[in-house]
Scaffold this motif. Structure first.
Motif, PDB file in Angstrom:
ATOM      1  N   LYS B 226       0.928  -0.988   0.352  1.00  0.00           N
ATOM      2  CA  LYS B 226      -0.389  -0.051   0.172  1.00  0.00           C
ATOM      3  C   LYS B 226       0.727   1.169  -0.473  1.00  0.00           C
ATOM      4  CE  LYS B 226      -0.583  -0.429   5.345  1.00  0.00           C
ATOM      5  NZ  LYS B 226       0.846  -1.177   5.072  1.00  0.00           N
ATOM      6  N   PRO B 227       0.572   2.118  -0.623  1.00  0.00           N
ATOM      7  CA  PRO B 227       1.474   3.636   0.040  1.00  0.00           C
ATOM      8  C   PRO B 227       1.642   3.764   0.568  1.00  0.00           C
ATOM      9  CG  PRO B 227      -1.262   4.141  -1.614  1.00  0.00           C
ATOM     10  CD  PRO B 227      -1.414   2.796  -1.090  1.00  0.00           C
ATOM     11  N   SER B 228       2.732   4.660   1.181  1.00  0.00           N
ATOM     12  CA  SER B 228       3.713   4.637   2.192  1.00  0.00           C
ATOM     13  C   SER B 228       4.654   3.274   2.336  1.00  0.00           C
ATOM     14  CB  SER B 228       3.056   5.359   3.066  1.00  0.00           C
ATOM     15  OG  SER B 228       1.988   4.844   4.204  1.00  0.00           O
ATOM     16  N   CYS B 259      10.892   9.191  -8.112  1.00  0.00           N
ATOM     17  CA  CYS B 259       9.849   8.983  -8.280  1.00  0.00           C
ATOM     18  C   CYS B 259       9.436   7.607  -7.025  1.00  0.00           C
ATOM     19  CB  CYS B 259       9.013   8.109  -9.267  1.00  0.00           C
ATOM     20  SG  CYS B 259       8.668   9.601 -10.675  1.00  0.00           S
ATOM     21  N   ARG B 261      11.195   7.236  -4.337  1.00  0.00           N
ATOM     22  CA  ARG B 261      12.595   7.549  -3.234  1.00  0.00           C
ATOM     23  C   ARG B 261      11.227   8.362  -2.413  1.00  0.00           C
ATOM     24  NH1 ARG B 261      18.736   8.424  -4.153  1.00  0.00           N
ATOM     25  NH2 ARG B 261      18.459   7.365  -5.569  1.00  0.00           N
ATOM     26  N   GLY B 262      10.414   9.129  -3.708  1.00  0.00           N
ATOM     27  CA  GLY B 262       8.960   9.420  -3.282  1.00  0.00           C
ATOM     28  C   GLY B 262       8.126   8.875  -2.440  1.00  0.00           C
ATOM     29  N   GLY B 263       8.334   7.533  -2.956  1.00  0.00           N
ATOM     30  CA  GLY B 263       6.849   6.917  -1.831  1.00  0.00           C
ATOM     31  C   GLY B 263       6.038   6.466  -3.241  1.00  0.00           C
ATOM     32  N   TYR B 264       5.988   6.569  -4.714  1.00  0.00           N
ATOM     33  CA  TYR B 264       5.362   6.175  -5.547  1.00  0.00           C
ATOM     34  C   TYR B 264       6.357   5.430  -7.120  1.00  0.00           C
ATOM     35  CZ  TYR B 264       6.037  10.736  -7.140  1.00  0.00           C
ATOM     36  OH  TYR B 264       7.283  11.726  -8.174  1.00  0.00           O
ATOM     37  N   PRO B 280      -5.118  -0.184 -14.671  1.00  0.00           N
ATOM     38  CA  PRO B 280      -5.205   1.234 -13.749  1.00  0.00           C
ATOM     39  C   PRO B 280      -3.102   1.322 -13.645  1.00  0.00           C
ATOM     40  CG  PRO B 280      -5.989  -0.217 -12.747  1.00  0.00           C
ATOM     41  CD  PRO B 280      -5.802  -1.260 -13.752  1.00  0.00           C
ATOM     42  N   PHE B 281      -2.858   2.515 -12.950  1.00  0.00           N
ATOM     43  CA  PHE B 281      -1.655   3.115 -12.807  1.00  0.00           C
ATOM     44  C   PHE B 281      -0.668   2.424 -11.276  1.00  0.00           C
ATOM     45  CE2 PHE B 281      -2.264   6.224 -15.692  1.00  0.00           C
ATOM     46  CZ  PHE B 281      -1.408   6.150 -17.027  1.00  0.00           C
ATOM     47  N   GLN B 283      -1.303  -0.653  -9.567  1.00  0.00           N
ATOM     48  CA  GLN B 283      -1.651  -1.496  -9.528  1.00  0.00           C
ATOM     49  C   GLN B 283      -1.079  -2.564 -10.758  1.00  0.00           C
ATOM     50  OE1 GLN B 283      -5.872  -2.905  -9.949  1.00  0.00           O
ATOM     51  NE2 GLN B 283      -6.915  -0.767  -8.463  1.00  0.00           N
ATOM     52  N   ASP B 325       6.359   1.801   6.804  1.00  0.00           N
ATOM     53  CA  ASP B 325       6.241   2.625   6.129  1.00  0.00           C
ATOM     54  C   ASP B 325       7.812   3.892   7.222  1.00  0.00           C
ATOM     55  OD1 ASP B 325       5.563   3.928   8.964  1.00  0.00           O
ATOM     56  OD2 ASP B 325       3.494   5.195   8.003  1.00  0.00           O
ATOM     57  N   HIS B 326       8.079   2.869   8.485  1.00  0.00           N
ATOM     58  CA  HIS B 326       9.219   3.202   8.441  1.00  0.00           C
ATOM     59  C   HIS B 326      10.168   1.500   8.739  1.00  0.00           C
ATOM     60  CE1 HIS B 326       7.130   2.860  12.267  1.00  0.00           C
ATOM     61  NE2 HIS B 326       8.135   2.534  13.142  1.00  0.00           N
TER      62      HIS B 326
END
Lengths: 482, 339
Positions: B226-228, B259, B261-264, B280-281, B283, B325-326
């Motif tokens: 998932k994001p993050s 990108c 490194r920016g989390g996506y 979908p971008f 997935q 996320d960490h």
């Protein structure tokens, strides 16, 4: 009466054409044409709802994050999702970095170079302004570009890149900040603050933000030599050319509110037309009577808006629709934000001379002084280790609205999802408000009103006063014609 | 080698069906003064829509002087897709003040330009503006998606004999543009410096995967869900960094980003047709649990074998951090010297 078609306009984002009727050395009426159409609202139909996060920022290279925030908010609204505290702060920081970089770019690269034009060579301030602001060659670029690039290194850290990040999500930010990074972010902001205090203002940000009236501002000006700082120099020019008498529009101001504080905004949401009023979002409609668009004649609320281009249409003269609030024209932007939020200097300036070229520029620079300290406090409040993003599935059916403020004003996204796909996506961007064409009642948009009365000198084919008025709105045409 | 003095080039920059983001990105160049650097390399802007003083007829005069040969047009830079619609009229973008479709201006100017440069994926291949049903009939200068052709046609060559130089990216990295222009100014650019899709090889001969900070997660197929999340984004999140040509994780963005490194996910924005991936971008499309898009140059059987082996060998630290996320587990401290 003579007719003047002005374009292409440069130092506005995107392509713009203005048709002027001129008589006795003044603009009698103006028509504003956005001559480029791209069709994002059509492109988005049928896509996976989350794909809006890829497409929306690419509507615009200068309001990219604002578009991203509006899309993420619309999705969050649909998904009934609230970001955690860190996500809220990270979004504020990324959005503020873009908005401030835009204000800064506008002043140094887009707006000021017009005063270095030859037509002003006999003004007392000309030599100083030419050396500092001449397009591409002036010394200001050497200060402003590195300062801007350094500020945007915050985007490298927190958003991967700028423009066109995907880090802003409906549930917060996909890019958690680690412990050691807080100091780095903080030092980026301190460095930007130093450059603003040294070069732009020649004073502490808090001192500028604390100016409370037009008299305060006059006192501030009187205490400094005309070339003491770039802001001071602008005030000198503004006084000499009476820029407070140029470019007055409707004096009805709109702000969606921005920089979330959890239950409200740092700059509040509302409308100002001599007094503060709460914003009724349902009172927003778009009129297409003078747009190259097919659809119902009756102005539509954006949730039911239709975007169907129609190149041949009598009366039409722009790809831009005409948004109206309760049927009225409204101006949006930094000036609107600050008058709605009640900054005492801006309220006083607007009470005296309304919305005009000078006041729009002052409000923009004032926001630099107001927001940098807020960003410093947001960085301090980040809590590495705590969540940055919440998660939820995207519903198969439903609607969402995302409202935010880009540098140049109020930006809204209206999203409808059916069977898991985007059924309708409507965008009203700030310059759509400010540069809208006439509506069915024949009422001109804010810029069209603001241009009336602008002086046109003998032999001018691209009247410089017209350029000041146009650029005072910090227009973004690529957003307008999404 | 770079001579003592560049020949210098006159650059005319036009924008059409795009977002202006490549110019905004250009202004992020990590340089003490971008304008000074360009001018010291002999790059002179005849006109740039965001930077120059001239407006209105002053601009059309510049373009007419290029066409008549009074001014030498060395590099025509086009940002944004070329809009051919509706019905081939080009009416979706009439250049302001001229009443003429931008595609006509571009065709004429390209015929006199020594070099023609597409700045960004829109101008190169059509890009985002050509997505969905392509309502404006958008295309690139010499490509329509990955099909050669576009506005100028397969046979088009600029006066130098080169096809269109495609500085693809959405947006472009500022240094991709600066270095391309400087190479042209120094006379250091030839057809050998372009890859099969017309992109400058100095950035297109790399993969986004090179230098990705998530490589340890990639090695063990420890994947973000998932994001993050910190893990590799290839298996679930749609990341195409192992296939996309660009040096984004070697030459960082805005001083320190990319990108991934920016989390996506990398959405392969330097590739033709990236705007319509067919899924979908965010997935990853899979068949029988295996991503459809495998790393470039990697045979499927090897990928499957390696993936299952590395998954079974994933350290607990890497497995758990991948979905956090960490860092929840830090690397063990080892004595690294010989005993």
């Amino acid at each position: 009466m003579s007719r003047l078609v002005v374009g292409p306009f440069n130092r506005v984002e995107g392509d713009l054409e203005v048709t002027l009727e001129v008589a006795a050395g003044r603009v009698r009426s103006a028509r504003v044409n956005s001559p480029l159409y791209r069709g994002f609202e059509q492109i988005l139909r049928g896509k996976d709802p989350m794909d809006a996060l890829v497409f929306a920022p690419r509507i615009c290279g200068i309001c990219s994050v604002s578009q991203s925030v509006a899309a993420a908010s619309a999705l969050a609204n649909l998904m009934k999702l609230e970001p955690p505290e860190n996500g809220r702060l990270a979004t504020n920081l990324i959005l503020a970095a873009e908005n401030l970089a835009d204000h800064f770019t506008h002043f140094y690269l887009f707006f000021m170079p017009d005063f270095a034009r030859d037509v002003y060579r006999h003004r007392p301030w000309f030599t100083a302004v030419q050396a500092r602001f001449k397009a591409i060659e002036g010394s200001a670029a050497g200060d402003a570009l590195p300062a801007r690039a350094k500020l945007l290194s915050l985007m490298g850290s927190m958003a991967g890149k700028w423009p066109h990040t995907l880090s802003i999500q409906p549930g917060g930010s996909a890019r958690p900040v680690e412990g050691g990074e807080k100091i780095r972010l903080y030092s980026i902001l301190r460095e930007f603050r130093r450059s603003l205090e040294k070069t732009l203002f020649g004073d502490a940000l808090e001192a500028v933000a604390g100016l409370e009236s037009a008299r305060d501002l006059e006192g501030w000006m009187a205490a400094r030599a005309p070339d003491a700082s770039d802001f001071r120099l602008f005030l000198e020019i503004a006084q000499d050319l009476a820029l407070e008498k140029l470019g007055r529009a409707t004096d009805r101001f709109l702000s969606y509110g921005t920089y979330s504080q959890g239950d409200g905004f740092m700059f509040r949401r509302g409308v100002w037309d001599g007094e503060f009023k709460p914003l009724d979002v349902d009172a927003i409609t778009e009129d297409i009577s003078h747009s190259w668009m097919a659809g119902p004649a009756k102005p539509q609320p954006p949730a039911h808006g239709v975007t169907q281009p129609l190149a041949e249409k009598p009366q039409a003269y722009s790809w831009c629709k005409a948004p109206r609030l309760n049927g009225d024209v409204a101006e949006t932007g930094a000036l609107a934000r600050q008058v709605v939020n009640g900054h005492p200097l801006i309220r006083d300036l607007v009470a005296q001379s309304g919305g005009n070229v000078r006041n729009r520029v002052i409000a923009r620079l004032l926001e630099l002084a107001l927001v940098v300290p807020a960003m410093e406090s947001w960085v301090r409040a980040l809590e590495p280790g705590a969540p940055f993003c919440h998660h939820a599935p995207v519903p198969e059916e439903g609607c969402g609205v995302g409202l935010t403020e880009s540098a140049r004003g109020s930006l809204g996204h209206w999203l409808e999802v059916r069977r898991g796909r985007i059924h309708n996506y409507q965008i009203i961007s700030p310059t759509t408000w400010n540069f809208s064409p006439r509506d069915a009642q024949g009422v001109p948009g804010p810029l069209e009103q603001a241009l009336v009365g602008a002086p046109v000198q003998e032999g001018e084919t691209v009247p410089v006063a017209v350029q000041h008025v146009v650029r005072s709105f910090d227009p973004c045409m690529v957003c307008t014609v999404h | 080698m770079i001579g003592p003095k560049p020949e210098g080039i006159n650059v005319l920059w036009l924008q059409s069906g795009g977002c202006g983001g490549c110019t905004m990105s250009l202004l992020c160049a990590d340089s003490c003064n971008l304008f000074e650097m360009l001018s010291s390399a002999g790059v002179r802007f005849l006109w740039h829509p965001s930077l120059s003083e001239e407006t209105g007829v002053e601009v059309t005069r510049v373009m007419e002087r290029c066409l008549s040969g009074q001014v030498t047009l060395d590099a025509l830079c086009v940002e944004g897709s070329l809009l051919r619609g509706p019905n081939g009229t080009g009416r979706f973008h009439l250049l302001a003040g001229t009443g003429r479709p931008m595609i006509h201006w571009v065709r004429e100017l390209a015929s006199v330009a020594r070099y023609t440069v597409a700045v960004g994926t829109c101008a190169a291949y059509g890009g985002v503006t050509a997505a969905g049903g392509n309502p404006t009939d958008a295309c690139g200068l010499q490509y329509e998606g990955d099909e050669p052709g576009g506005l100028l046609g397969v046979e088009y060559r600029s006066r130098s004999g080169l096809p269109v130089i495609n500085v693809a990216g959405c947006p472009t990295h500022p240094n991709w543009v600066v270095e391309t222009l400087m190479c042209l100014a120094f006379g250091l650019f030839s057809e050998r410096d372009m890859d099969a899709l017309g992109r400058p090889r100095f950035y297109a001969d790399h993969l986004v995967h090179h230098g990705c900070t998530r490589n340890e997660y990639y090695e063990f197929k420890a994947s973000a869900e998932k994001p993050s999340d910190l893990g590799c984004m290839m298996e679930n999140m749609g990341c195409k960094g192992t296939q996309a040509h660009a040096d984004c994780n070697i030459r960082l963005w805005n001083s320190e980003g990319s990108c991934t490194r920016g989390g996506y996910a990398c959405i392969s924005c330097t590739e033709p047709g990236f705007e319509e991936p067919g899924h979908p971008f965010a997935q990853t499309p899979k068949i029988a649990g295996i991503p459809v898009g495998l790393p470039t140059d990697m045979p499927k059987a090897w990928f499957v074998a390696l993936a299952s082996l590395s998954k079974s060998a994933t350290p607990r630290r890497v497995r758990e951090n991948a979905v956090s996320d960490h860092q929840v587990i830090t690397p063990a401290i080892r004595k690294t010297r010989l005993r």
